[in-house]
Design an enzyme around this catalytic site. Structure first.
Site, PDB file in Angstrom:
ATOM      1  N   TYR A 163      57.360  71.160 -17.449  1.00 46.35           N
ATOM      2  CA  TYR A 163      56.758  70.819 -18.740  1.00 46.35           C
ATOM      3  C   TYR A 163      57.511  69.640 -19.369  1.00 46.35           C
ATOM      4  O   TYR A 163      58.735  69.626 -19.396  1.00 46.35           O
ATOM      5  CB  TYR A 163      56.794  72.014 -19.687  1.00 46.35           C
TER       6      TYR A 163
ATOM      7  N   HIS B  12      52.628  71.780 -23.733  1.00 45.86           N
ATOM      8  CA  HIS B  12      53.663  72.782 -24.017  1.00 45.86           C
ATOM      9  C   HIS B  12      54.463  72.390 -25.266  1.00 45.86           C
ATOM     10  O   HIS B  12      55.694  72.475 -25.282  1.00 45.86           O
ATOM     11  CB  HIS B  12      54.583  72.940 -22.795  1.00 45.86           C
TER      12      HIS B  12
END
Ligand code: MG
Length: 443
Positions: A196, A251
């Site tokens: 992420y 995210h």
């Protein structure tokens, strides 16, 4: 004939057609007794948490036992980052609260268990409540001798269409990963360049040189990620074609204005959805994001409180609701959330990561099978150890998730096998992630 008499006539006719016109109260009771297979009131005798970790995640399963020997239900209360707090909430509080209450009155149980802590809507107690709630739905399905989705109104589709995760540290590695998923039959693929936020692209973590934080703390700067992500989409679209659906998870990790600029840039690549572009603390920015881009938005895996999702749905600011159903309190609130979302054409994309138990994945899939506004589901990948602990866990074929044709959630737990997989030594918290100067990144 006035309207009142007409309706009365229709009602009597319908009763006659059903063969119930000449029934006596006793005969009706017998018919009900037959139709419900002689269901008799049952009481909850015990609620307890079972812990296991067949695939590294710290799973918490709640088992509800009843006054009928051998009849029990299972629910998921997995909160990987704080599992033992859920165990305490179940064993020390919910067990005592639920004992002696009727197993069939799920709505009543949910409402009263929800307020039994007075303060509510937090992740620990919502997971405990979820475990109890799912287990009661499991029991009700077993008593009705039907898969849970049948109790909800039956199937809206033959199986649950899923997306899979592809990742690579460079474009070629990612492309290979995407092609491998396509070969497995997936038509929806989430693409991530590294982890992420593509933190491997960041360099010079100055905070470490200054001995700020711990050496194990992670580092991510926004700029390398913001520059690389449109190029990643460009590469995958140009090499893998326009027939697959591409998803991506921001995210959180970047500032709201950076998210607005990024999504505008990604619009030309026609993403299926972009997930969590903003943190829940910045929900107020969704109206500005929405006014700037038509990229479909998925949001909600960190939500715990109805106040977080209701405005985003009713103000038509998102396209996919992505809550983690144990984190919002279980099957009962998820079903209501799905119905709310249907009225605003918001589709489901229930969070289905590796740190949800197979019981939780099964609950997701039962909802997915029934609701009209199903969107997409994360695929499941269970190893042999997981399947030994959880017989009846959902399976994958050609990009679709399938449930067994079994009553209730259709999944069981082998407690002896579960005991062979204790929790890992590390307690499981989310490790700090920092900017170059050490500033904390969320999450
Ligand atoms: Mg996510």
């Amino acid at each position: 004939m006035d309207r009142r008499h007409a309706l009365k006539g229709i009602g009597l006719g319908a009763i006659g057609a059903l063969g119930l016109g000449k029934t006596t109260p006793d005969a009706t009771a017998q018919t009900y007794e037959k139709a419900t297979r002689g269901l008799k009131p049952l009481k909850i005798t015990k609620v307890r948490a079972i812990t296991t970790s067949p695939m590294s995640a710290r799973l918490v399963i709640i088992k509800v036992e009843t006054s009928e020997p051998g009849l029990y239900g299972l629910g998921c209360g997995t909160y990987n980052q704080r599992p033992l707090t859920v165990v305490t909430a179940v064993n020390e509080y919910l067990d005592d609260f639920a004992r002696g209450r009727d197993v069939d009155d799920i709505e009543d149980m949910w409402q009263n268990a929800y307020t039994s802590s007075y303060w509510r809507n937090g992740p620990v107690l919502n997971n405990a409540l979820s475990g109890l709630d799912m287990a009661l739905w499991d029991i009700k399905g077993k008593r009705a001798n039907m898969p849970l989705y049948q109790l909800l109104g039956g199937r809206s589709r033959f199986a649950v269409d899923c997306y899979s995760h592809a990742s690579g540290r460079d474009f070629k590695e990612l492309e290979d990963s995407v092609r491998s998923k396509m070969e497995q039959g997936f038509r929806h693929i989430r693409i991530q360049l590294g982890g992420y936020g593509s933190s491997h692209l960041s360099s010079q973590p100055h905070f470490k040189e200054a001995d700020f934080g711990l050496a194990s703390d992670g580092h991510m700067d926004s700029l390398p990620y913001l520059k690389a992500t449109p190029k990643m989409f460009e590469h995958i679209r140009s090499t893998c074609g326009d027939d697959i659906e591409l998803l991506h998870d921001v995210h959180e990790r970047i500032r709201p204005i950076e998210a607005i600029n990024l999504l505008k840039e990604l619009e030309q690549y026609r993403p299926f959805f972009i997930e969590d572009p903003l943190s829940p603390e910045q929900n107020g920015y969704f109206k500005y994001l929405r006014s700037q881009t038509s990229v479909p938005i998925a949001m909600g895996e960190l939500f715990n409180n109805p106040h977080e999702w209701v405005p985003l749905i009713t103000e038509r600011l998102i396209d996919f609701i992505r809550v983690h159903i144990t984190q919002i309190g279980g099957f009962t609130p998820a079903r209501k959330l799905a119905t709310l979302a249907e009225h605003f054409d918001v589709r489901s994309a229930w969070h289905g990561p590796g740190d949800l138990s197979p019981v939780g994945h099964a609950a997701n899939a039962h909802l997915d099978m029934n609701i009209h506004n199903f969107g997409i589901q994360e695929s499941v990948h269970f190893n042999d150890a997981m399947r030994e602990v959880f017989p009846g866990a959902p399976t994958m074929k050609n990009g679709y998730m399938h449930l067994p044709e079994a009553p209730g959630l259709g999944i069981d737990i082998n407690e002896e096998a579960a005991a062979k997989h204790p929790f890992p030594e590390h307690p499981g918290y989310w490790s700090p992630l920092r900017r170059r100067d050490g500033t904390a990144v969320r999450p």
